[in-house]
Design an enzyme around this catalytic site. Sequence first.
Site, mmCIF file in Angstrom:
data_model
loop_
_atom_site.group_PDB
_atom_site.id
_atom_site.type_symbol
_atom_site.label_atom_id
_atom_site.label_comp_id
_atom_site.label_asym_id
_atom_site.label_seq_id
_atom_site.Cartn_x
_atom_site.Cartn_y
_atom_site.Cartn_z
ATOM 1 N N HIS A 1 0.836 -1.207 0.000
ATOM 2 C CA HIS A 1 0.000 0.000 0.000
ATOM 3 C C HIS A 1 0.864 1.247 0.000
ATOM 4 O O HIS A 1 2.007 1.217 0.447
ATOM 5 C CB HIS A 1 -0.955 0.010 1.196
ATOM 6 N N ALA A 2 0.303 2.327 -0.482
ATOM 7 C CA ALA A 2 1.030 3.597 -0.487
ATOM 8 C C ALA A 2 0.054 4.745 -0.628
ATOM 9 O O ALA A 2 -1.037 4.594 -1.179
ATOM 10 C CB ALA A 2 2.028 3.633 -1.636
#
Lengths: 93, 153
Positions: free
Chosen positions: B67-68
């Site tokens: 995730h980012a």
Amino acid sequence: MEKKEITRKITIINPEGLHARPSALLVEKASSFSSSIFIKKEEDMLVNAKSIMGVLALGASKGTSLTFIAEGTDAEKALDELEHLIIKRTFDE
Amino acid sequence: MNITNILSQEAVLDDLKSRQKMDVIVEMVGIIKSMNKIQNSDQVVKDLMARESLGSTGIGYGVAIPHAKTDVTDLVALLGRSKLGVDFDSLDGIPVKLFFLLLTPKNSTGQHLKALARISNLLKDKLFRQELLEAEDSGAIYKIIKRENNSTH
């Protein structure tokens, strides 16, 4: 020796809450103790503090109050160190 | 949060080809790009890899949640399955077969946490993971997710 169960309320104070990295740190710390450690959120959610998916599933944001329940010979020490990680170190963020 | 609100069926991949960490991230980002959800794939890959460098999002049990926070206007989710598994430096060393990738806008925080919580809540069920691994195709995977989603919340 009889095992005793202890509980402690700890409030999440880091701005981002228990997202993936803090959860991993918490699980790593919890797993270093032989005591069983569970985390309760409100009345309906109880997860194993040694399970990353359990801890993530809490979705605990800043300000969430969690009840830690530990049972075993090192229960007191476990909760002391977990509290330190959450409150004092705020997961080194 | 309802998973099917953030995950569309076209964002379910039943047969990722890559076997290495960087490659599988690139493969998934490529699909998101083809769905016109992002502009700059290279930047998104960089943002995801930067997060991995802080510690693998391979959370064990054959599951990873790359995730980012990146340049997206709305939350983007993708579910990828690898039949052979990918070496992802997971916490328990087990190759990853289920990827739940999340991209969130740079200014949001709560949304990301809620999505992670919801996904983890579903994936911590061993039988659910098993079903996802055994499902015939992406349509079947999506059906299982929809069913589970409705039964739990």
